[in-house]
Structure formats: C-alpha cells, structure tokens
Design an enzyme around this catalytic site. Sequence first.
Site, PDB file in Angstrom:
ATOM      1  N   GLY A 212     -25.758 -21.473  -4.623  1.00 44.58           N
ATOM      2  CA  GLY A 212     -25.483 -22.900  -4.705  1.00 44.58           C
ATOM      3  C   GLY A 212     -25.199 -23.578  -3.375  1.00 44.58           C
ATOM      4  O   GLY A 212     -25.666 -24.690  -3.113  1.00 44.58           O
ATOM      5  N   CYS A 349     -20.580 -10.711  13.794  1.00 39.74           N
ATOM      6  CA  CYS A 349     -19.704  -9.961  14.694  1.00 39.74           C
ATOM      7  C   CYS A 349     -19.268  -8.695  13.967  1.00 39.74           C
ATOM      8  O   CYS A 349     -19.164  -8.689  12.754  1.00 39.74           O
ATOM      9  CB  CYS A 349     -18.428 -10.737  14.972  1.00 39.74           C
TER      10      CYS A 349
END
Length: 417
Positions: A212, A349
């Site tokens: 969504g 990361c």
Amino acid sequence: MTTPEAPAGAYLDHAATTPMSRAALEAYVAEAGRAGNASSLHSAGRAARRAVEESRESVAASLGARPSEVIFTAGGTEADNLAIKGIFWGRRRTDPRRTRVLVSAVEHHAVLDPAFWLAGHAGAEIVLLPVDGDGRVDLAALRAELVAHGDEVALVSVMWANNEVGTLQPVRDVVRLAHQHGVPVHTDAVQAVGQVEVDFAASGVDALTVTGHKLGGPLGVGALLARRDLPIEAVLHGGGQERGVRSGTLDAPAIRAFAVALAEAVAARPERAATLAALRDALVAGVRAADPEAVLRGPEPAPFPAGGPGEVPARLPGNAHFTFPGAEGDSLLYLLDSAGVQASTGSACQAGVPQPSHVLLAMGVPELDARGALRFTLGATSTRDDVARLLAALPQVVERARAAGLVTGAVRAGGAA
Ligand SMILES: Cc1ncc(COP(=O)(O)O)c(C=O)c1O
C-alpha cells in the site's frame, strides 16, 4: 481533514514511501471509527467483513485478478515471504525433488533473505540469476537452468521493477520459459504498480506482491495475489483467515484505504506516468549538466510511453539513479538533506555501516563506484520546484562530498575515479 503532503523541502524518495492520498486517508479514518472484527458473526463483524470483501473485489479489479486470488498481508515484505517460503513448501509437499529456488540477483531483500533462509534451514538450493549491465535478468541463464534442472525447481521469482535502478524485467518471457517446465513464477511488483500497467492475469504469473505505502495507501498493508491452483503453505498460523494461508485479524481500515489508493493510482497512471517521466527526464538532464562525471545507472530513459501499444518502457517513469565517482553516497545524502533535499542511497546499512548495493554489484558496477550511489524517485506530489531545488544544491554538495572522500581516502583509493 488536511490533504496529506510530502515531507517539507524537496522529497525525492517516493520509492521508499509516498504520502497517503486524501481519499485513502478519509477511507482509513472512516473505517477506523467503526468497531468490528471481520471474523465475528454479529452485525458489527459483518460490516467489517463487507468492507474487506468490497476492498478485495476492488483490489482484484485494479490488478486484473479474481477476488479469490487476493490474500491480504501486512505489506510487501510479508507477501514476499509468503510467496517464497509458502510456494517452496507447497511444491515440496507434492514433489520432494523440487528444492531449487531461482531468484534474480537484483531482488529486494524481502525476496532474497527468505530464499537464503530456506537454504540455511530447509534444504533449498538458491540459484541467483545474473543480470546485464542495466539490471535486466539474463533469460539465457534462466533457460539453461530450467533445461538442466527443470524437474528440481520449486519456483522462480523475478521482480517486475527494480527498486534501486528502476529497471523493468521481462516478466512475460520469464513466465513463458518457466511454464514450459511446469515451474510457477512469483513477481514482486511493489515498485511497478501505479507506475506501469500491471495485470495479473495477462502477465501469466502465478503470484504477485503489492504493497500500500508505495502507491498512496497506508503503511503496513499489502497483498499477495496467488492463483487458486498454486500450492502454497501457510507461514502465519492461527485463526485460519485468508484461505488458511495468512492467519490474523484483518485490518479493515488499512485494507479499505489500500483498495481506495490502489484504484486511484491505477486510474491516474497513464497521465501521472507521463508527468513523472517528463520530470524525471528534466532531472536526469540537469544532473548530467551539473556533474558531467555522474553516471546514470539502469536503462537510458526512452520517450514515454515507449513504442507502440502494449510496449512497456525500459525504466520506471519516476526513477533516476546515479553514481557520483569519488563521492560516498552517504555523504551526498546527508549534505543534500541539509540543503532541504531528501534522496536515498538505495541500499541498506548493516550495523550502521553503508554497504555497496548488491544490485549495482550484480550489474557489474565496480565496488568503489557503487559506493557513490544516489537514487531520486518521484511521486504524485513531485513538482518542478523539487527538481530545481535538487539541481541548485547539487554542484556544491558533490564538490564537498568528493573533498570528504579525498580526505578519508575512502572512495578514490586504488585510483578509481
Ligand atoms: C521491491 C520491493 N519489495 C518489497 C518491499 C517491502 O515492502 P514493505 O515495505 O511493504 O514491506 C519494498 C520496499 O522498499 C520494495 O521496494
């Protein structure tokens, strides 16, 4: 109620998440104001069930699927996990020889990580399908793998569009090859829906992921579309909702808002995609003028819409992705942020340490170059001012990031420029 807005400044990170549309927000609030568990039999429960089933019909209609093929989930990551693990287990149940899982090397971690988890915990063998320099999957490698091991393959998963470099994949060709060997295909269409035409039935895929929050709906809701004859095992066990493959009380407000946003995004797509492509082209030309060393990654944008009817562009209309030699992506990101421009390096990361993108590495980009990546993505709220703000800030930002790279020696080491 105020109209939802992008965060202040120039927000160029719509592929990470895009603001909810006003209609979706209103639908969410209206539904959240009612009590009712869609599994309850009393009238409040039946009202919630009605909201869910109407939304299921709407989601199916927006994506060329049948309502019975829609399995609501808590977003794209869950739908990808259900597809990879659920289809693997479903296929192995009927044929234990099927242990191979074929995924493109540029999939999102929501596909790659469950696949590698299956390798570590459930006896799967993962085959990473290589890609070309634009990030497009190598169909000859897929064909060769299917010819050599077709009887052992549980499923193929190739994304519809890449989240970093915006490359559109030849999904229909993947389906044609896989189906010749009786192998089902899953596609992660999280980034594609609302930007290019996505039709579940016409594509021939057996399962498709949508979420969504990339198309104007709420965070934390999405769906896996899955053909009824596809063997798929449950990943979440409990109350037996959603064909018994995805237990959990249905989030009626989020589902309703998701359906509203999806219908809007699909209806607006032809016009919006053309607008985004024009903005994207201005952005690409402007970045190239501001920094002649910058390298566009992914396919060269073609005029939009490309070619004849039914022909798809090579790249998402809202995506531009560059590497800036000699600069660290993270430095660029923070410097741009302080100039009021929000972008992304496009990759994750690990424990706070930036990692070169697996997508760029799979495309053959050298690691030092891959470190200087920056992704700009546009959405419904993007304007020419956003692009102008980026282009005004960029020359100084790149210069400072390169100077920082020279000081730390992080990115020019080894003479790469
Ligand atoms: C290609 C792709 N797949 C899956 C996901 C995960 O979706 P969600 O954030 O809804 O869990 C993302 C989100 O970044 C994505 O870009």
